[in-house]
Design a protein around this motif. Structure first.
Motif, short mmCIF file in Angstrom:
data_model
loop_
_atom_site.label_atom_id
_atom_site.label_comp_id
_atom_site.label_asym_id
_atom_site.label_seq_id
_atom_site.Cartn_x
_atom_site.Cartn_y
_atom_site.Cartn_z
N UNK A 1 40.40 20.40 14.87
CA UNK A 1 39.14 19.91 14.88
C UNK A 1 39.05 19.17 16.52
N UNK A 2 39.86 18.63 17.55
CA UNK A 2 39.69 17.78 18.38
C UNK A 2 39.00 19.43 18.83
N UNK A 3 39.39 20.39 19.36
CA UNK A 3 39.70 21.81 20.06
C UNK A 3 37.98 21.96 19.69
N UNK A 4 38.08 21.97 18.64
CA UNK A 4 36.65 22.30 18.22
C UNK A 4 35.58 21.39 19.11
N UNK A 5 35.89 20.17 19.03
CA UNK A 5 34.47 19.51 19.43
C UNK A 5 34.81 19.41 20.86
N UNK A 6 36.00 19.83 21.34
CA UNK A 6 35.87 19.43 23.06
C UNK A 6 35.24 21.03 23.23
N UNK A 7 35.59 22.41 22.49
CA UNK A 7 34.34 23.41 22.95
C UNK A 7 33.51 22.99 23.16
N UNK A 8 33.01 22.40 21.88
CA UNK A 8 31.60 21.58 21.75
C UNK A 8 31.08 21.28 22.64
#
Lengths: 413, 118, 102, 172
Positions: free
Chosen positions: A265-272
């Motif tokens: 989820x963290x990488x998803x948040x960082x991409x966002x």
């Protein structure tokens, strides 16, 4: 619209002021509360995600998923945690006790620390660092160390071999990761994530427009960094012995698992945040709290893509995994990194190319040129890969025919 | 600035406590019925043969090596990217040349066959 | 406020420990670790002087970054040599690698 | 004592002790893990010195790359006799004396220094990353050193791969 968290903060400050503490200690207490809130939020999202992921994977595979514990199976993660508590706590006799027990903690810490610099809205964030992007990269190196420690301290050949493979995957994919992180930094002229988000004010100013290839590289290499399908060779539960955490059981194993889920989820948040504008969206200037919904919406959208990939893609082979990294991702990233500053330098003062809907859709010359550069690099890369594949195909067809097992011919009796 | 690092410092402590707490609780409350056999290393159902520190192929080292060189070169580029607005054309060119030299290293490793997983 | 002499003495301690490691360890990898300690001590001094003198003169930080590059290059080549020697002679003890003495 | 000083002393003590472990442990993986602890202490010192960029770079380069490379090398050069026997060579006593001599000399030199007890007043370090970026590529700055560093790393990469790459006649 008033900010509920700001109200809460004011109330807390007043409460603390009445306690007559020295100002330094007051600050520490306030930080401690803030840190606990962020860490709890990260953990709660992770727990929810384990349920969400199983549910969505089930739907994609035409199953129902967890549906027994609680409404829609929502309490399943809690049941899982209780199950884990009833497992036995073992430390192999031959293990290096200290390193063995520190490794799972380090694995979670390395992910949790990223949340210190993630801005949820323009007002809600842990802290602002002017080196935030590098900080994220630096914190990730503890994860590598955790894998190596876990594999080595288990004193098991398979764990050590798994750790070596995992570490070589992690560090290999860190190269395109760092290179693609450099591009939003270059475009925003700042390593501060809040500044990077602020610069992506409108739809066409998102960095996914100016640097779609960098966004893709970042996404692929972070998925590899987490070790999810299609890059889950370190686990490959259907084929080989589990990787570096084979000797772990119960909650210690659970920590590796939790770290992986949280990391996804963290990488998803960082991409966002880095490429999709984070909390930016219509109406954010008036009501900053709307940013939370935008940010979460974008993060979950990216997260959904990782889940989708997980339930559909097959696993990559280890030599292909390394070749994909060193022969495709890194050269593309390097090319992009050589062209982006040149194009950026010559187009940064050119102004607006077109503007529509009262400025809501504004494309500058700079972004248009960068987009064009990205498209050209993509086309060139596809062409290079295609030619290479064709050459390889020709070479392979030159091999002598391999012996094929045939059923014995029936002899005439 | 100092304060945001105080925040990070506290975060490191709390982030350590968060996973450590369930592990400690688990250690205290979890069942423990351990026998010497259970604590043996499990290697595919066989008894452990030979030394655990088997030697690994040098390919792992080469990947780590290329990673190290790239890692250090990339950190040079971050301050350059942050200062991009203040750079003259020469400064931009210096950075691009830097990246080009980096790409050279990759090219050498590729030609040498060091990138093949054999 | 921490006086600069504290940093300098700490760096001196790290440097001396590293020096001891370099002079008296058998294992070649351990010798390289000693060198790393010494380089880090140097870095502490560079950054401390940058901070306590003029922060606008960026030389201290620029030098520290260069030291990172040198340290990385040293480790990469040093460890490659150690591995190469190990594969030929099956040893990493520095005092057994004495072919060049002849 | 101010909180700064307490933090400094704790950091310095831990990382110095870890450094002693680095040079005295027989188990090389332990030595490498203690090296990580020492280097992390140095990163904390960089934060105290208000050089956050160098602090994160310290973690990224030393812990994320150099320490990992060290552990890899230890695994690759495993020797049966490593864990037993004396970790020190015959120069250990001389080496200890030399290190002690250097240390006491430096302590005598710096111990009585009363200058530089506080940061200068005109010190705002928030722009130091931009300054560093400009200085690294400026013609009157360090552009030569910048490119030479790149060449050095390129040379290191080429040399190291050349040295470590297995030759055909070696595997007999």
């Amino acid at each position: 619209m008033t900010d509920p968290l700001a109200l809460l903060g004011d109330w807390l400050l007043n409460l603390l002021a009445q306690l007559n503490l020295p100002p330094g200690l007051r600050q520490v207490i306030l930080y401690l509360l803030g840190v606990s809130v962020i860490a709890t939020v990260a953990l709660v999202i992770t727990i929810f995600n384990t349920w969400l992921e199983r549910k969505i994977a089930a739907r994609i595979q035409d199953r129902l998923g967890p549906n027994r514990v609680g409404p829609w199976g929502l309490l399943q993660p809690i049941a899982d945690a209780i199950k884990m508590l009833t497992k036995e706590d073992t430390t192999p006799a031959a293990a290096d006790k200290v390193a063995y027990n520190i490794a799972p903690i380090l694995a979670v810490v390395s992910v949790l620390l990223i949340w210190a610099v993630i801005p949820f809205t323009s007002q809600w964030f842990g802290t602002q660092l002017n080196v935030a992007v590098l900080y994220i990269a630096a914190v990730g190196s503890f994860g590598v160390l955790a894998v190596l420690m876990a594999g080595w301290s288990s004193n098991n050949k398979y764990a050590l071999l798994g750790a070596f493979r995992a570490v070589s995957q992690l560090i290999s994919y860190e190269v395109p990761l760092f290179l693609s992180l450099l591009i939003p930094v270059l475009l925003a002229r700042s390593m501060d994530i809040s500044v990077i988000v602020e610069k992506q004010a409108t739809l066409l100013e998102m960095y996914v427009v100016a640097a779609p290839l960098a966004a893709l590289l970042f996404f692929i290499s972070s998925v590899a960094e987490v070790g999810r399908t299609p890059f889950d060779l370190l686990e490959a539960e259907s084929e080989i012995v589990a990787g570096y955490h084979i000797e772990y059981s119960g909650f210690k194993f659970g920590m590796f698992q939790a770290g992986e889920f949280m990391h996804t989820f963290t990488i998803a948040a960082l991409t966002a945040l880095l490429f999709l504008g984070g909390w930016q969206g219509p109406g954010v200037a008036q009501a900053p709290i709307l940013g939370l919904f935008y940010f979460m919406g974008k993060s979950f959208a990216v997260y959904f893509v990782t889940m989708w990939m997980r339930s559909t893609l097959p696993r990559i082979r280890i030599d292909h995994m390394q070749a994909l990294n060193w022969k495709i991702l890194v050269p593309i990233a390097l090319t992009l990194l050589m062209l982006t500053p040149i194009v950026d330098y010559f187009t940064k003062d050119l102004g607006v190319l077109f503007s529509a809907f009262g400025g809501a859709l504004t494309l500058s010359w700079r972004f248009a040129a960068l987009l064009l550069t990205n498209i050209l690099v993509t086309l060139a890369a596809i062409e290079a890969v295609r030619r290479n594949a064709k050459r390889n195909f020709v070479e392979r067809s030159r091999f002598p025919e391999r012996p094929v097992a045939r059923p014995p011919r029936e002899e005439a009796a | 600035m100092h304060n945001s690092w105080l925040f990070i410092g506290i975060f490191i402590l709390v982030a350590g406590v968060f996973p450590a707490l369930p592990i400690i609780l688990f250690h205290i409350f979890g069942p423990k019925r351990q026998t010497p056999e259970k604590l043996e290393t499990y290697e595919c159902g066989m008894e452990t043969v030979g030394q655990t520190w088997v030697q690994f192929k040098v390919q792992y080292y080469i990947y780590a090596l290329i990673f190290l060189v790239f890692d250090v070169e990339i950190i040079f580029l971050y301050p350059w990217a942050v200062a991009f607005d203040k750079l003259p054309l020469l400064g931009v060119a210096a950075g691009v040349l830097f990246i080009f030299l980096l790409a050279d290293g990759l090219w050498y490793a590729w030609q040498k066959g060091a990138l093949e997983w054999s | 406020m921490v006086p600069i002499s504290w940093y300098l003495i700490w760096a001196a301690a790290l440097f001396s420990i590293g020096l001891f490691g370099v002079l008296s360890r058998k294992n070649a990898v351990a010798i390289l670790m000693g060198v790393e300690l010494m380089l880090n001590a140097v870095n502490i001094n560079l950054v401390a002087f940058w901070r306590y003198l003029d922060v606008r003169a960026i030389a201290g930080q620029a030098f520290a970054v260069m030291v990172f590059a040198v340290a990385a290059a040293e480790v990469a080549v040093g460890l490659a040599l150690v591995i190469s020697v190990y594969r030929r002679r099956q040893t990493v003890a520095a005092d057994e690698i004495d072919l060049l003495k002849w | 004592m101010t909180p700064d000083q307490i933090l400094f002393i704790v950091t310095a003590l831990i990382s110095t002790l870890a450094a002693v472990m680095v040079v005295s442990r027989r188990n090389m993986v332990h030595a490498a893990l203690f090296l990580v602890l020492t280097l992390f202490g140095v990163a904390v010192a960089f934060v105290l010195l208000e050089a956050p960029f160098l602090a994160v770079v310290q973690v990224l380069v030393y812990i994320g790359a150099i320490a990992i490379l060290m552990i890899f090398a230890v695994m690759l050069t495993r020797n049966v006799t490593d864990d037993s026997g004396d970790p020190f060579n015959k120069n250990a006593r001389v080496g200890g004396l030399a290190a002690l001599f250097v240390f006491s000399l430096l302590v005598v030199m710096f111990g009585g220094w009363s200058q530089f007890t506080a940061y200068p007043q005109a010190g705002d370090t928030s722009g130091s990353i931009v300054q560093l970026g400009v200085a690294l590529t400026a013609a009157d700055g360090y552009v030569i050193a910048f490119e030479v560093a790149s060449m050095l790393l390129l040379g290191a990469l080429v040399g190291a791969i050349f040295v470590v790459w297995p030759r055909q006649n070696e595997n007999e």
